[in-house]
Design a protein around this motif. Structure first.
Motif, short mmCIF file in Angstrom:
data_model
loop_
_atom_site.label_atom_id
_atom_site.label_comp_id
_atom_site.label_asym_id
_atom_site.label_seq_id
_atom_site.Cartn_x
_atom_site.Cartn_y
_atom_site.Cartn_z
N LEU A 93 62.02 81.32 -5.66
CA LEU A 93 62.15 82.76 -5.42
C LEU A 93 61.94 83.50 -6.74
O LEU A 93 62.32 83.00 -7.80
N PRO A 94 61.35 84.70 -6.70
CA PRO A 94 61.18 85.48 -7.93
C PRO A 94 62.52 86.08 -8.35
O PRO A 94 62.76 87.28 -8.25
N TYR A 95 63.39 85.21 -8.85
CA TYR A 95 64.78 85.58 -9.11
C TYR A 95 65.24 84.92 -10.40
O TYR A 95 65.02 83.73 -10.61
N VAL A 96 65.86 85.71 -11.28
CA VAL A 96 66.34 85.20 -12.56
C VAL A 96 67.86 85.37 -12.59
O VAL A 96 68.38 86.48 -12.53
N SER A 97 68.57 84.27 -12.69
CA SER A 97 70.03 84.31 -12.65
C SER A 97 70.59 84.80 -13.98
O SER A 97 69.90 84.86 -14.99
N ARG A 98 71.88 85.10 -13.97
CA ARG A 98 72.56 85.53 -15.20
C ARG A 98 72.46 84.47 -16.29
O ARG A 98 72.23 84.79 -17.46
N ASP A 99 72.61 83.23 -15.91
CA ASP A 99 72.52 82.16 -16.91
C ASP A 99 71.15 82.10 -17.55
O ASP A 99 71.02 81.85 -18.76
N GLU A 100 70.11 82.34 -16.74
CA GLU A 100 68.75 82.24 -17.26
C GLU A 100 68.44 83.33 -18.28
O GLU A 100 67.67 83.11 -19.22
N TRP A 101 68.99 84.54 -18.10
CA TRP A 101 68.72 85.59 -19.10
C TRP A 101 69.88 85.74 -20.09
O TRP A 101 69.95 86.69 -20.86
N ASN A 102 70.76 84.75 -20.11
CA ASN A 102 71.85 84.68 -21.10
C ASN A 102 72.80 85.86 -21.02
O ASN A 102 73.12 86.50 -22.03
N ALA A 103 73.26 86.16 -19.81
CA ALA A 103 74.22 87.24 -19.63
C ALA A 103 75.57 86.87 -20.23
O ALA A 103 75.94 85.69 -20.28
N THR A 104 76.28 87.87 -20.70
CA THR A 104 77.63 87.69 -21.22
C THR A 104 78.63 87.81 -20.09
O THR A 104 78.53 88.71 -19.25
N SER A 105 79.59 86.92 -20.04
CA SER A 105 80.61 87.00 -19.00
C SER A 105 81.48 88.24 -19.22
O SER A 105 81.85 88.55 -20.35
#
Length: 697
Positions: free
Chosen positions: A198-210
């Motif tokens: 799917l054309p979907y980027v998770s939080r982990d993939e773009w290095n989101a801060t918790s």
């Protein structure tokens, strides 16, 4: 004859990018090293697409390719696809073998190329020449070692579930090819999601801060999808990741996390924000799933999001239905329908959304839920939102124990009125406020949850939040909209750990009894509000509210003519000195200054009572600006105190921090990491200089 020789012998109808730009001839064979050398690993995936104008001759196809180049070079920086196939039987180079295509899918691992057939092929397949060129390109790639022999064929149509990317006839053709991927036949979106298709980027993939608090899964199916926009456009994966990190940085300062559930980039991906999670401001109950917010990255006043971005949005809606995330009768709304202002959604995109399937004008049954996703609509980041200018970062500031109420400016009843009031009040009231509250039902950020200079003065071991109600409330109470906005702000602050639950609500008159910063009616009304506290453990002191900034017109009127105009007012250092006399009254100090020297020698002067006098001010310097490209200058400050005898160090120190440091950083004139140097004469000079550096890194 190998593949390299076939290209050089013109046996493959291949037109390079250079041919297209400078000499539109498919038989231009010079300088093809960029095709043959510096390769990335062999690609495992070939993604098929169609579009643009169909063309049957070299001249027609050159026009089509030039149109493709003009359409995409200003945004994507290049042609969009790796290769293009014309119905003249010629392969036209786009990004080529070595440049990673714009499309990023986790499953592909950047080991893919894209091929676009020029034209649309719903009713009939491309002609034999085009299909022969296509097959030749695949064979050439294998022979060159740029395509893996076990490559798989995918299509944009199947990735986005959108037939506008590939017509029925061409889709039927590629689905019948030997290398057509079985992954494209997977029906279940849950399985596609797990495969990274799917054309979907998770939080982990773009290095989101918790976030600094736990989020709950949305309860039930989502009924409302609100669409908005934010930030700057992005056209490839790395660019969009950078934009997401920028959005996160901006949001964390005020909200503690991103407040939107998903974001859409022009690269054709959906980026996870909150995701299918939520934070209820009432920790005792979980909100039922009602709404998600989806924002397109960019500003769309005169242009629309790319075809890929729009396709990504609609594909994600289909995923939401298939995965039972969205209600079967969900509706799409614009954020403008929540509040009638367009800085969250510009006109072009607003008009386009109104044409979308499931768009609805009827918000009648909708009620705001008190969750974090609504925070950006009720606590607004403004163009004058300022950073904390103390040595403590926001993470190191303790939760506020006191909330101090004042008022100022003119009353406002809609978003535009309130935003126009904020710069004026911020410049003239000088309370270094954390938030404003308008009668439009919103709070507006100034210093936000950052430390306040008055907090440092009155409550140095803790934290205080200062809130200004926009308007003067001497005879009338603030409207219900304003008090609701304030209550939401408090509830949000408590839930996100910015305010302690049993905070004390006080009037600014409890810090200074004769203070004019709050009207009589508001001062009286506060006593009926939750958390009102009559008794506080803070010593009343009017000193911080009595010092003033004296306009330079009261000094020598020729002062500014002796300085050097700065090309851009920005100071990276402060130099301090002091006079051999101390003056306390304005008349006395102005007289001494005008009789002893020109005010153009210093940017500002500070007297023994903490009043500040503008000499050159912010826009002039006593020294010419450096000509080495660095336009930063040194801010010159003189204390009118000899530091030998008794002097009011607390008032002078507060004036320096309030009018020079905080205001300078707030207005963008002073570098937050400024250098401080100089020499202060007198017995207490060194000690006072040390006090100037406290809290500064």
């Amino acid at each position: 004859m190998n593949a390299d020789q076939r290209m050089k012998e013109k046996l493959v109808p291949y037109s390079t990018m250079r041919s297209l730009k400078y000499n539109p001839s498919p038989y231009h064979t010079a300088d093809i090293d960029h095709v043959l050398y510096g390769r990335r690993p062999p690609v495992d995936y070939v993604i098929i697409n169609e579009g643009g104008e169909v063309c049957y001759t070299l001249q027609q196809c050159t026009v089509s390719m030039t149109s493709e180049l003009n359409m995409h070079s200003k945004t994507y920086g290049n042609l969009l696809e790796s290769f293009y196939i014309g119905s003249d039987g010629i392969i036209y180079e786009g990004r080529g073998w070595n440049d990673v295509p714009h499309l990023h899918l986790k499953h592909l691992n950047d080991l893919h190329i894209t091929i676009k057939f020029l034209g649309t092929f719903h009713a009939s397949q491309p002609n034999d020449l085009a299909l022969l060129a296509f097959r030749s390109l695949l064979k050439l790639g294998i022979n060159l070692g740029t395509i893996s022999p076990s490559y798989q064929i995918y299509s944009f149509r199947h990735i986005y579930n959108d037939s506008s990317f590939l017509g029925d006839a061409l889709s039927e053709y590629v689905e019948g090819l030997e290398h057509w991927s079985t992954a494209m036949t997977v029906d279940g979106d849950r399985e596609r999601e797990s495969m990274g298709l799917l054309p979907y980027v998770s939080r982990d993939e773009w290095n989101a801060t918790s976030p600094g608090y736990s989020l709950d899964n949305i309860n039930g199916s989502v009924q409302y999808v609100f669409v908005g926009e934010t930030g700057e456009r992005c056209f490839n994966y790395s660019q969009c990741v950078h934009r997401m990190q920028n959005e996160q940085d901006r949001a964390i300062k005020l909200y503690g996390s991103l407040t939107d559930h998903f974001y859409i980039g022009d690269d054709g991906n959906v980026y996870e924000g909150l995701g299918w999670k939520e934070l209820s401001l009432d920790s005792s109950r979980k909100e039922q799933g009602k709404a998600i917010f989806v924002r397109f990255l960019g500003r769309f006043e005169n242009v629309l999001p790319s075809q890929l971005a729009t396709a990504a949005f609609h594909r994600f809606m289909k995923y939401g239905l298939n995965a039972d995330r969205l209600s079967i009768d969900y509706k799409i709304f614009s954020v403008r329908q929540l509040f009638d202002y367009n800085d969250r959604l510009a006109n072009k995109l607003q008009l386009d959304i109104e044409k979308w399937h499931r768009y609805s004008n009827d918000l009648t049954p909708f009620n705001f839920s008190e969750t974090i996703s609504y925070a950006h609509l009720r606590i607004v980041q403004t163009s004058i939102s300022f950073r904390s200018v103390t040595g403590r970062g926001i993470k190191n500031i303790p939760p506020a124990e006191y909330v101090v109420i004042s008022d100022g400016g003119e009353r406002c009843f809609d978003h535009k009125q309130c935003e126009s009031q904020i710069p004026y009040v911020s410049q003239n009231v000088d309370l270094n406020e954390n938030f404003f509250v308008g009668e439009d039902g919103r709070s507006y950020e100034s210093f936000g949850w950052g430390s306040n200079i008055y907090s440092e003065y009155f409550f140095p071991k803790g934290n205080m939040i200062f809130v200004i109600f926009l308007g003067k409330f001497n005879y009338e109470y603030p409207s219900a909209n304003a008090t609701r906005a304030f209550k939401y702000l408090m509830k949000f602050g408590i839930r996100t750990g910015k305010i302690i639950p049993d905070y004390k609500l006080i009037s600014i008159r409890q810090l200074c009894s004769n203070c004019s910063f709050v009207g009589d009616a508001l001062n009286l009304d506060l006593r009926q509000w939750a958390n009102w506290s009559e008794k506080i453990n803070i010593t009343m002191d009017c000193g911080p509210f009595n010092n003033k900034l004296v306009n330079d017109l009261q000094l020598n009127p020729y002062g500014n003519h002796y300085g050097h105009r700065l090309p851009s007012s920005f100071y990276d250092s402060i130099q301090v000195s002091n006079e051999d006399f101390t003056c306390y009254t304005m008349d006395e100090c102005i007289s001494l200054m005008n009789s002893h020297y020109s005010p153009s020698e210093m940017n500002f002067y500070i007297d023994g009572n903490g009043n500040v006098y503008r000499g050159l001010g912010w826009h002039w310097s006593s020294n010419p600006p450096v000509s080495n490209g660095n336009s930063a200058a040194t801010l010159m400050i003189s204390f009118m105190a000899d530091f030998d005898y008794d002097f009011r160090s607390k008032e002078i120190l507060f004036a320096f921090k309030k009018y020079i440091v905080h205001k300078g950083i707030k207005l963008g004139y002073l570098d937050p990491s400024y250098a401080l140097y100089g020499h202060l004469r007198g017995i207490s000079g060194n000690k006072f200089f040390e006090n100037l550096t406290v809290g500064h890194k």
